[in-house]
Structure formats: C-alpha cells, structure tokens
Design a protein around this motif. Structure first.
Motif, PDB file in Angstrom:
ATOM      1  N   ALA A 170       0.854  -1.178   0.000  1.00 45.69           N
ATOM      2  CA  ALA A 170       0.000   0.000   0.000  1.00 45.69           C
ATOM      3  C   ALA A 170       0.894   1.233   0.000  1.00 45.69           C
ATOM      4  CB  ALA A 170      -0.887  -0.018   1.247  1.00 45.69           C
ATOM      5  N   GLN A 171       0.279   2.396   0.053  1.00 47.04           N
ATOM      6  CA  GLN A 171       1.042   3.632   0.076  1.00 47.04           C
ATOM      7  C   GLN A 171       1.818   3.743   1.393  1.00 47.04           C
ATOM      8  OE1 GLN A 171      -1.340   7.120  -0.405  1.00 47.04           O
ATOM      9  NE2 GLN A 171       0.389   8.483  -0.686  1.00 47.04           N
ATOM     10  N   ALA A 172       3.095   4.151   1.298  1.00 46.83           N
ATOM     11  CA  ALA A 172       3.959   4.374   2.463  1.00 46.83           C
ATOM     12  C   ALA A 172       3.995   3.193   3.428  1.00 46.83           C
ATOM     13  CB  ALA A 172       3.510   5.645   3.200  1.00 46.83           C
ATOM     14  N   PRO A 173       4.358   2.006   2.951  1.00 42.36           N
ATOM     15  CA  PRO A 173       4.423   0.861   3.858  1.00 42.36           C
ATOM     16  C   PRO A 173       5.619   0.966   4.790  1.00 42.36           C
ATOM     17  CG  PRO A 173       5.322   0.251   1.728  1.00 42.36           C
ATOM     18  CD  PRO A 173       4.800   1.657   1.583  1.00 42.36           C
ATOM     19  N   PRO A 305      -0.292   8.256   9.338  1.00 35.64           N
ATOM     20  CA  PRO A 305       0.249   9.273   8.431  1.00 35.64           C
ATOM     21  C   PRO A 305       0.940  10.370   9.246  1.00 35.64           C
ATOM     22  CG  PRO A 305      -2.008   8.717   7.849  1.00 35.64           C
ATOM     23  CD  PRO A 305      -1.742   8.069   9.165  1.00 35.64           C
ATOM     24  N   TYR A 306       2.000  10.948   8.686  1.00 36.51           N
ATOM     25  CA  TYR A 306       2.788  11.917   9.454  1.00 36.51           C
ATOM     26  C   TYR A 306       2.377  13.367   9.216  1.00 36.51           C
ATOM     27  CZ  TYR A 306       6.019   7.955   9.991  1.00 36.51           C
ATOM     28  OH  TYR A 306       6.575   6.738  10.275  1.00 36.51           O
ATOM     29  N   GLY A 307       1.835  13.696   8.039  1.00 40.04           N
ATOM     30  CA  GLY A 307       1.573  15.087   7.725  1.00 40.04           C
ATOM     31  C   GLY A 307       2.868  15.766   7.316  1.00 40.04           C
ATOM     32  N   HIS A 341       5.766  13.984  12.980  1.00 41.58           N
ATOM     33  CA  HIS A 341       5.040  15.238  13.239  1.00 41.58           C
ATOM     34  C   HIS A 341       5.543  15.872  14.533  1.00 41.58           C
ATOM     35  CE1 HIS A 341       1.897  18.181  13.552  1.00 41.58           C
ATOM     36  NE2 HIS A 341       1.266  17.700  12.483  1.00 41.58           N
ATOM     37  N   PRO A 342       6.050  17.103  14.476  1.00 46.41           N
ATOM     38  CA  PRO A 342       6.641  17.732  15.665  1.00 46.41           C
ATOM     39  C   PRO A 342       5.654  18.070  16.773  1.00 46.41           C
ATOM     40  CG  PRO A 342       6.517  19.310  13.861  1.00 46.41           C
ATOM     41  CD  PRO A 342       6.150  17.979  13.282  1.00 46.41           C
ATOM     42  N   ALA A 343       4.357  18.129  16.452  1.00 50.56           N
ATOM     43  CA  ALA A 343       3.358  18.510  17.459  1.00 50.56           C
ATOM     44  C   ALA A 343       2.545  17.317  17.929  1.00 50.56           C
ATOM     45  CB  ALA A 343       2.440  19.595  16.899  1.00 50.56           C
ATOM     46  N   PHE A 344       3.067  16.117  17.755  1.00 50.77           N
ATOM     47  CA  PHE A 344       2.265  14.944  18.073  1.00 50.77           C
ATOM     48  C   PHE A 344       1.783  14.940  19.523  1.00 50.77           C
ATOM     49  CE2 PHE A 344       1.984  10.750  20.032  1.00 50.77           C
ATOM     50  CZ  PHE A 344       0.914  10.236  19.320  1.00 50.77           C
ATOM     51  N   GLU A 345       2.670  15.146  20.490  1.00 56.44           N
ATOM     52  CA  GLU A 345       2.286  15.048  21.902  1.00 56.44           C
ATOM     53  C   GLU A 345       1.198  16.054  22.252  1.00 56.44           C
ATOM     54  OE1 GLU A 345       6.049  13.482  24.464  1.00 56.44           O
ATOM     55  OE2 GLU A 345       6.363  15.318  23.332  1.00 56.44           O
ATOM     56  N   ALA A 346       1.298  17.266  21.710  1.00 57.33           N
ATOM     57  CA  ALA A 346       0.279  18.280  21.976  1.00 57.33           C
ATOM     58  C   ALA A 346      -1.065  17.856  21.401  1.00 57.33           C
ATOM     59  CB  ALA A 346       0.711  19.618  21.386  1.00 57.33           C
TER      60      ALA A 346
END
Length: 383
Positions: A170-173, A305-307, A341-346
């Motif tokens: 699939a996409q981005a495995p 997905p990371y964004g 993603h740098p804002a994941f925890e928030a």
C-alpha cells in the motif's frame, strides 16, 4: 574453521535491539557501533542469523579492514584475502562500493580495483585467464570511511526485511524490520491483546503474530549463501529444523488490526495468509474514532500518516486527537506511535513516558511510548 567476524548493518536507533537478538541466539561476543553490530560466531551463524534476525538488514562477513589512501594499497589489501577458500572458480562475484571522507573517493574506480585484486588472487589458485561467473552469488562490498577500507561478503542477498509474504504494498508501507523493532521496544508479550488502529496492508500485526508464535522471519525465503560450498548443507538443515521445532504455530493470540480503507485491508488479508498467520489476526474496516479495544493490559502500536507541517494536514492532526481520546478510554493499555510530526504530543493530549529517535527509511521520526500498567502476575490473580 576458526570463529568469523560478522557485521549486521542496522538503521540508526535500533542497534541495541539487534544486539539483544544476537545474544538470545547465543552470540555474546559483540561490538555495538552506530548503524551496525559486529559479532563473532562459527559458520553456523550464517544460517541461524539469517533465519532468526527480525530487525537487522543483512549478515555480512568481515573479510578484511585496512588503511588505503592509494589504489595500490586497496589492491594489495584485497589481494591478501584468501578468496580461493571462499569462491569456487565458477562463482559470480559482483563488487559493490561506497566511500565517505576518503582520498579514494571514486566508487566505480574502487570497485574496479577490488574486482581486479580478487581476479588476480583467483588466477593464482585456478590458473584461469577468464572466469565465467555462472555459479553461486558472492556479493563483495568495499566500504571506505576516513581512508580505512572494509571488505565484506554478503550472506543475505535481498535485505532481511523481505520476508517473502509482502509482494503487494500500500502507500507508504513500513519495513518489516522496523515493524518488528517497534514491537520489541513495546515489551509486548503473547499473553496480551495487540491492536494496530491504522494497520494498512497489515505489516505490524503480521510481525506481531510471527513474533508471538516464535516463527523465524526468514524461514520461508532463500539466501545466496545456501549455495556456497564452504557452508555445509547440514548447517542449513539443522538451522531450519531448529526453527520449525521452536515455532508455536497453534498458540492462540489476540491480535487485531483496523483501517478505514477496505481496499488496503484486502492486502492485509492477503499478506497474513502468505505469512501463515491469517487465522490469528482479525482485520476490520473501521476509522480510529470508532475503535473499541477489548481486553485489558493490551498494547497498541501505530504508524499513522505523518503530515507535512504543523497545521498543514488537518486530517492527520484530527487523527492524532482521536488516538489520544482512545488512550484516555483505555487506561490499562500501553500506546506506541511512530511519527515525524513535531506537534504529536500536543495533539495526542499527553506527554509520552519516553520517546526514541528512529528512522523510517530516510525520514527522521520519534517513537512515542506511553507505558500502561503491566498485567498482574498469576500469583497475584490467584491471591
């Protein structure tokens, strides 16, 4: 033959996991460096390490290491290796190369010199002017770093992440080796529920099933070193027999995977069947916001997905918030999420117990780890 020195290249951040896998195989003499683990073992390490390593990239034999700032030094250092002990006269022996911060910076030229040196050594043994190279594959690699040449022989062939069950993607495995690393870092055990809420084509749940049932990941693929005359066939037979005996194929596991994309889930079903673990994984088409985790003290691992940037992908950020709410509803579960993603925890709504820098391909990511309580011991339950 005396003990050999092996090198297992690994992605940055998981060296300790590979070292632990090797210790569990009985190889205690090791050196852990950035991006690789060196260990010592006999000839039996070739089949055993290739069959059992879940997280390394390849198993290389260290043939020689020497100073080389001139082509003559590279030639003589390579020619001094007893190639005739390893390569039969019909051997196919391509040479790969790389160079970093070294005077010998032309990789094609270095490859050519190494090839020439091997041929010269082989001529002295076999008294031939030309080698047809129609036999088994012996891939040689010359790696130059700060004017030090490392010559290795590849026992693996295609990387160890190619287990053989994933032909369609699939996409981005996520690579199978990284998926296995995430599971090993989570401290999941087969007696606990396991869930992947964004399972895609099923790699993480499948790797969990292989690990839970103690199925050697390389059991259903081949390696070029199987054809090497220097490695007795009985060693491969013993290693494969050991792997089959140790597999717990009938062990019941609680492994589930969900994804909102029904089309990609068809790949997950296909891959799980090819891996031989389809009966122990339940896949369902479901968005994260509708996921209900069953059981207690489970482990959730996700590669969402990371964004691309903060605020640049609203759908991804909403997904992280939904995962945070799922975490709040299941306080006995442990959650593990890999993302760049740098804002994941928030967005998730809680600071991780710990995080670890890992590389998903060339993408620098962090593995956010939210450790829940461990299941009570049997003695405590009985009491």
């Amino acid at each position: 033959m005396k003990s050999l020195e092996y090198i297992v290249p690994v992605p940055m951040g998981i060296e300790a996991i590979v070292a632990k896998e090797l210790r569990e195989l009985g190889y205690e003499k090791q050196i852990v460096e950035n991006g690789k683990v060196l260990f010592q073992g006999g000839m039996e390490a070739i089949p055993r390490a290739n069959l059992w390593l879940r997280t390394g990239d390849r198993v290389l034999i260290k043939m020689a290491e020497f100073h080389a700032t001139t082509f003559e030094e590279l030639f003589q250092g390579t020619k001094a290796i007893p190639w005739e002990e390893w390569l039969p006269k019909e051997a196919k022996f391509p040479v790969l190369g790389r160079s970093h911060a070294s005077q010998l910076s032309s990789v094609p030229a270095c490859q050519s010199i190494v090839k020439k040196a091997v041929v010269e050594r082989m001529r002295e043994k076999y008294h031939l002017s030309w080698f047809e190279e129609t036999g088994p594959l012996y891939t040689i690699e010359v790696s130059l770093l700060k004017n030090k040449a490392l010559i290795t022989l590849d026992t693996t062939g295609p990387s160890l992440h190619k287990r053989g069950y994933r032909e369609l993607t699939a996409q981005a495995p996520i690579k199978e080796t990284l998926a296995a690393s995430l599971i090993l870092l989570s401290r999941w055990s087969p007696d606990r529920p396991f869930h992947d809420p964004v399972c895609g084509s099923g790699t993480i749940p499948i790797e969990a099933a292989l690990l839970g049932r103690n199925i050697a990941p390389g059991l259903h693929r081949t390696f070029p070193s199987q054809e090497w005359s220097i490695v007795p066939q009985r060693l491969w037979d013993l290693a494969r027999g050991e792997a089959k005996d140790l597999a717990r194929r009938n062990l019941r596991l609680e492994i589930t995977g969900t994804d909102r994309d029904e089309k990609v889930l068809s790949l997950a079903h296909y891959h799980s069947r090819r891996a031989g673990v389809s009966e122990t994984i339940r896949f369902r088409p479901l968005p994260v916001k509708e996921v209900t985790l069953k059981g207690e003290y489970g482990v959730l691992i996700a590669n969402p997905p990371y964004g691309e940037r903060i605020g640049g992908d609203q759908e991804v950020e909403d997904l992280y918030r939904q995962m945070g709410r799922l975490y709040e509803r299941n306080p006995s579960w442990s959650f593990f999420v890999i993302t760049s993603h740098p804002a994941f925890e928030a967005l998730f709504g809680k600071k991780a117990t710990k995080n670890r820098k890992l590389y998903n391909g060339r993408i620098e990511t962090h593995y956010y780890q939210y450790f829940g309580p461990f299941p009570p011991r049997k003695e405590e339950e009985e009491a």
